[in-house]
Design a protein around this motif. Sequence first.
Motif, PDB file in Angstrom:
ATOM      1  N   PHE A   1       0.840  -1.200   0.000  1.00  9.63           N
ATOM      2  CA  PHE A   1       0.000   0.000   0.000  1.00  9.63           C
ATOM      3  C   PHE A   1       0.875   1.251   0.000  1.00  9.63           C
ATOM      4  O   PHE A   1       1.936   1.281   0.625  1.00  9.63           O
ATOM      5  CB  PHE A   1      -0.905   0.029   1.231  1.00  9.63           C
ATOM      6  CG  PHE A   1      -2.005  -0.983   1.185  1.00  9.63           C
ATOM      7  CD1 PHE A   1      -3.083  -0.836   0.318  1.00  9.63           C
ATOM      8  CD2 PHE A   1      -1.968  -2.107   2.006  1.00  9.63           C
ATOM      9  CE1 PHE A   1      -4.103  -1.777   0.278  1.00  9.63           C
ATOM     10  CE2 PHE A   1      -2.984  -3.055   1.966  1.00  9.63           C
ATOM     11  CZ  PHE A   1      -4.052  -2.886   1.101  1.00  9.63           C
ATOM     12  N   VAL A   2       0.394   2.278  -0.685  1.00 10.79           N
ATOM     13  CA  VAL A   2       1.150   3.528  -0.798  1.00 10.79           C
ATOM     14  C   VAL A   2       0.222   4.717  -0.554  1.00 10.79           C
ATOM     15  O   VAL A   2      -0.919   4.729  -1.017  1.00 10.79           O
ATOM     16  CB  VAL A   2       1.753   3.676  -2.221  1.00 10.79           C
ATOM     17  CG1 VAL A   2       2.650   4.903  -2.292  1.00 10.79           C
ATOM     18  CG2 VAL A   2       2.529   2.448  -2.607  1.00 10.79           C
TER      19      VAL A   2
ATOM     20  N   ASP B   1      -3.620   0.456  -3.005  1.00  8.57           N
ATOM     21  CA  ASP B   1      -2.595  -0.473  -3.482  1.00  8.57           C
ATOM     22  C   ASP B   1      -1.707   0.202  -4.520  1.00  8.57           C
ATOM     23  O   ASP B   1      -2.109   1.172  -5.169  1.00  8.57           O
ATOM     24  CB  ASP B   1      -3.250  -1.728  -4.072  1.00  8.57           C
ATOM     25  CG  ASP B   1      -3.980  -1.406  -5.355  1.00  8.57           C
ATOM     26  OD1 ASP B   1      -3.396  -1.575  -6.444  1.00  8.57           O
ATOM     27  OD2 ASP B   1      -5.129  -0.927  -5.285  1.00  8.57           O
ATOM     28  N   GLY B   2      -0.497  -0.311  -4.681  1.00  9.61           N
ATOM     29  CA  GLY B   2       0.531   0.318  -5.498  1.00  9.61           C
ATOM     30  C   GLY B   2       0.095   0.708  -6.903  1.00  9.61           C
ATOM     31  O   GLY B   2       0.354   1.827  -7.349  1.00  9.61           O
ATOM     32  N   LEU B   3      -0.588  -0.200  -7.606  1.00  6.69           N
ATOM     33  CA  LEU B   3      -0.940   0.072  -9.006  1.00  6.69           C
ATOM     34  C   LEU B   3      -2.020   1.144  -9.115  1.00  6.69           C
ATOM     35  O   LEU B   3      -1.904   2.068  -9.926  1.00  6.69           O
ATOM     36  CB  LEU B   3      -1.396  -1.217  -9.703  1.00  6.69           C
ATOM     37  CG  LEU B   3      -1.635  -1.080 -11.205  1.00  6.69           C
ATOM     38  CD1 LEU B   3      -0.336  -0.771 -11.944  1.00  6.69           C
ATOM     39  CD2 LEU B   3      -2.263  -2.345 -11.784  1.00  6.69           C
ATOM     40  N   SER B   4      -3.060   1.031  -8.277  1.00  4.97           N
ATOM     41  CA  SER B   4      -4.122   2.060  -8.301  1.00  4.97           C
ATOM     42  C   SER B   4      -3.525   3.421  -7.998  1.00  4.97           C
ATOM     43  O   SER B   4      -3.884   4.424  -8.621  1.00  4.97           O
ATOM     44  CB  SER B   4      -5.204   1.769  -7.257  1.00  4.97           C
ATOM     45  OG  SER B   4      -5.679   0.467  -7.378  1.00  4.97           O
TER      46      SER B   4
ATOM     47  N   HIS C   1       4.289   7.293   1.888  1.00  5.40           N
ATOM     48  CA  HIS C   1       4.066   6.382   3.018  1.00  5.40           C
ATOM     49  C   HIS C   1       3.869   4.979   2.444  1.00  5.40           C
ATOM     50  O   HIS C   1       2.997   4.774   1.602  1.00  5.40           O
ATOM     51  CB  HIS C   1       2.820   6.794   3.802  1.00  5.40           C
ATOM     52  CG  HIS C   1       2.916   8.176   4.379  1.00  5.40           C
ATOM     53  ND1 HIS C   1       3.174   8.411   5.706  1.00  5.40           N
ATOM     54  CD2 HIS C   1       2.817   9.393   3.785  1.00  5.40           C
ATOM     55  CE1 HIS C   1       3.218   9.715   5.915  1.00  5.40           C
ATOM     56  NE2 HIS C   1       3.014  10.334   4.772  1.00  5.40           N
ATOM     57  N   MET C   2       4.689   4.041   2.904  1.00  2.85           N
ATOM     58  CA  MET C   2       4.627   2.687   2.344  1.00  2.85           C
ATOM     59  C   MET C   2       4.310   1.678   3.438  1.00  2.85           C
ATOM     60  O   MET C   2       4.836   1.786   4.547  1.00  2.85           O
ATOM     61  CB  MET C   2       5.957   2.318   1.689  1.00  2.85           C
ATOM     62  CG  MET C   2       6.277   3.190   0.501  1.00  2.85           C
ATOM     63  SD  MET C   2       7.801   2.711  -0.326  1.00  2.85           S
ATOM     64  CE  MET C   2       9.005   3.572   0.640  1.00  2.85           C
TER      65      MET C   2
END
Length: 243
Positions: A43-44, A114-117, A158-159
């Motif tokens: 998640f980002v 999520d990363g891609l979204s 933020h990861m």
Amino acid sequence: GDTAMARMFCDISTFSGEPFEGDPRQVLKRNLEKAREKGFTFFVGPEMEFFYFRSAGTVEPLDTAGYFDLTAHDLGSRLRKQTVLRLEAMGIPVEYSFHEIGPSQHEIDLRYSDGLSMADNLMTLRMIVREVAYEHGVYATFMPKPLAGVQGSGMHTHMSLFRGEDNAFWDPAGQYGMSDVARKFTAGLLTHASEITAVTNQLVNSYKRLVPGFEAPVHVSWARSNRSALVRIPMYKPHKGNS
């Protein structure tokens, strides 16, 4: 009323229908898939900083308001508000939006996903920020250091890694609440910091931002409450392990 908006993202394929290896979206998908195979979801939540200037040819700010200034009913704040409304209308949730430290500098923080979204949402945000500004005859720029002597624009990211419902970075028994995974993840970021920087700081102007005294990282380091560290481990609250 407002005009309707649509957005479309494409994956690039070769003539034979295979995913093109150099497509950045494919690179991200491949890595997210590797993480998924190990049971992780990535998640980002980014913080996007940018400046408004009176026109494309100048670096004349619209205002002289300060950090978190909520009283400034100036054009910049109106533009930011309109940008947030447009993002929300496209289904991109905004967590915070406020005036940053520099004159005419603003920040929009997107709610984590999520990363891609998030990668798709970031590209959309950049476009919408510029479009809204353009409609009002103003110039918006994500340039790292447009003004000497004031803070530049960065993108704090933020990861977090989750295993199902659990925060894989959290371990109440670990030092600073950090799990083994969190320590190794941090070590990986520090090990590959130079290569990451080549991708994230591509311009000569980027290195005018990475200088001491402006809360931008100048060393490969990690810390808990030092705002200029490259990797910052957030302080945790009791019973808030998942945050």
